[in-house]
Design an enzyme around this catalytic site. Sequence first.
Site, PDB file in Angstrom:
ATOM      1  N   SER A 147       1.238  -1.088  -0.063  1.00  0.00           N
ATOM      2  CA  SER A 147       0.406   0.073  -0.047  1.00  0.00           C
ATOM      3  C   SER A 147       1.092   1.336   0.060  1.00  0.00           C
ATOM      4  CB  SER A 147      -0.953   0.215   1.412  1.00  0.00           C
ATOM      5  OG  SER A 147      -0.773   0.104   2.533  1.00  0.00           O
ATOM      6  N   ASP A 150      -1.559  -1.378  -3.583  1.00  0.00           N
ATOM      7  CA  ASP A 150      -2.918  -1.341  -3.452  1.00  0.00           C
ATOM      8  C   ASP A 150      -2.999   0.274  -2.335  1.00  0.00           C
ATOM      9  OD1 ASP A 150      -3.888  -2.287   0.468  1.00  0.00           O
ATOM     10  OD2 ASP A 150      -5.119  -2.262  -1.563  1.00  0.00           O
ATOM     11  N   HIS A 151      -4.528   0.458  -1.775  1.00  0.00           N
ATOM     12  CA  HIS A 151      -4.709   1.842  -1.705  1.00  0.00           C
ATOM     13  C   HIS A 151      -4.485   3.142  -2.240  1.00  0.00           C
ATOM     14  CE1 HIS A 151      -8.374   0.355   0.796  1.00  0.00           C
ATOM     15  NE2 HIS A 151      -7.223  -0.932   1.152  1.00  0.00           N
ATOM     16  N   GLU A 153     -12.491   2.980  -6.266  1.00  0.00           N
ATOM     17  CA  GLU A 153     -13.370   1.981  -5.063  1.00  0.00           C
ATOM     18  C   GLU A 153     -13.957   2.642  -5.558  1.00  0.00           C
ATOM     19  OE1 GLU A 153     -11.384   0.746  -0.991  1.00  0.00           O
ATOM     20  OE2 GLU A 153     -13.169   1.730   0.031  1.00  0.00           O
ATOM     21  N   HIS A 199     -11.469  -3.577   7.284  1.00  0.00           N
ATOM     22  CA  HIS A 199     -10.353  -3.727   7.533  1.00  0.00           C
ATOM     23  C   HIS A 199      -9.763  -3.778   8.177  1.00  0.00           C
ATOM     24  CE1 HIS A 199      -9.765  -1.007   3.527  1.00  0.00           C
ATOM     25  NE2 HIS A 199      -9.334  -1.951   3.325  1.00  0.00           N
ATOM     26  N   GLY A 200      -9.055  -4.669   8.532  1.00  0.00           N
ATOM     27  CA  GLY A 200      -8.266  -5.203  10.036  1.00  0.00           C
ATOM     28  C   GLY A 200      -9.147  -6.468  11.021  1.00  0.00           C
ATOM     29  N   HIS A 259     -12.127  -5.634  -0.324  1.00  0.00           N
ATOM     30  CA  HIS A 259     -11.347  -5.889   1.090  1.00  0.00           C
ATOM     31  C   HIS A 259     -10.936  -6.395   2.194  1.00  0.00           C
ATOM     32  CE1 HIS A 259      -8.400  -2.839  -1.360  1.00  0.00           C
ATOM     33  NE2 HIS A 259      -9.005  -3.048  -2.303  1.00  0.00           N
ATOM     34  N   GLY A 260     -10.404  -6.178   2.669  1.00  0.00           N
ATOM     35  CA  GLY A 260     -10.779  -6.917   3.673  1.00  0.00           C
ATOM     36  C   GLY A 260     -10.817  -8.078   3.993  1.00  0.00           C
ATOM     37  N   GLY A 261     -10.590  -8.644   4.012  1.00  0.00           N
ATOM     38  CA  GLY A 261     -10.036 -10.512   3.335  1.00  0.00           C
ATOM     39  C   GLY A 261     -10.542 -11.361   4.776  1.00  0.00           C
TER      40      GLY A 261
HETATM   41  O1  G3H Z   1      -5.910  -3.856   1.753  1.00  0.00           O
HETATM   42  C1  G3H Z   1      -5.581  -4.588   2.345  1.00  0.00           C
HETATM   43  C2  G3H Z   1      -6.469  -5.196   2.679  1.00  0.00           C
HETATM   44  O2  G3H Z   1      -7.615  -4.531   2.429  1.00  0.00           O
HETATM   45  C3  G3H Z   1      -6.668  -5.421   3.850  1.00  0.00           C
HETATM   46  O3  G3H Z   1      -7.509  -5.861   4.463  1.00  0.00           O
HETATM   47  O4  G3H Z   1      -6.127  -6.072   6.503  1.00  0.00           O
HETATM   48  O5  G3H Z   1      -8.616  -7.031   6.590  1.00  0.00           O
HETATM   49  O6  G3H Z   1      -6.691  -8.168   5.901  1.00  0.00           O
HETATM   50  P1  G3H Z   1      -7.349  -6.949   5.918  1.00  0.00           P
HETATM   51 ZN    ZN Z   2      -7.698  -2.280   1.356  1.00  0.00          ZN
END
Ligand code: G3H
Ligand code: ZN
Length: 278
Positions: free
Chosen positions: A50, A82-83, A134, A178-179, A205-207
């Site tokens: 990122s 990313d981002h 996004e 996220h996170g 995002h936010g897997g």
């Molecule tokens: O762009 C990065 C991801 O969205 C990270 O998300 O930390 O929840 O897996 P995550």
């Molecule tokens: Zn992300």
Amino acid sequence: MKLVNGYDLMNYARKYQHVLPAFNTTNLEMTYAIAKGLMEANLPGYIQISSNNLRLSNPDVIAMIARDAVKDAETPIGLHLDHGKSFADVKACVDAGFTSIMVDASHLPFEENVRESRRAAEYCHFYGIPVEVELGALQGKEEDVVNEEECKTDPDMVADFVERTGCDVLAVSVGNVHGLCLNPRIDIPLLARIHEVCPVPLVLHGGSGIPKEVIWEAKKHGLIKINYGSDLRKAYIGTFGRAYEQNHNEHDVIHLSLEAVDDVAAKARELVTMINEH
Ligand code: G3H
Ligand code: ZN
């Protein structure tokens, strides 16, 4: 294999009905680990970094490490920004040899998001590189970026946004976060509505923390890429944390770094395999 162009990577994923994980790296060890995990699983994906992480090195160094990490790969692996928070970062990464780019102007008002995204897309397309943008905003913490407000993607804005930005993939907000502090609650019906009107594939995002069954369901509604950051960072930090808990005089950095590569690779392998089980 060389780093693979994002268009070729997505075409490969569509051909074999894969979902592509995009794994966030922070440093040399995590970069080698991500490549190792994808190679062991023999499944495609992205190494990504990122804008926030560009403080620790620079696009040229990151691209050099990534190229070395994938040189023996027999599965296609791309290098993704990313981002991307500025046109300067986008340009620097394209110029360094990144093969896929996200410009993230989702924090701006709609028209400014369109303008910034379009500008980046035009630059990247000149070099044959696909662009992710996004629409909407995720709650949660992505490295240093904390967003309290969730703003789910509005299906009525999608077609216009995609057309005017010229993007190739769309990151959506459908209850993903996220996170690791918040629990994702993926709104599959909303994702399905977005997919119906969206001419490009979708990105979650936010897997970290999204159950596999939800990912398998999301695959039916245009999902081509899913981002993972926290799960890998936790694996990396865990290696050093356990060592320190056992011995406060621990100082064998090379041994622990090699162990951290194995731990992060195992997590990446587990995730890429899981999302492609169905
Ligand atoms: O762009 C990065 C991801 O969205 C990270 O998300 O930390 O929840 O897996 P995550
Ligand atoms: Zn992300």
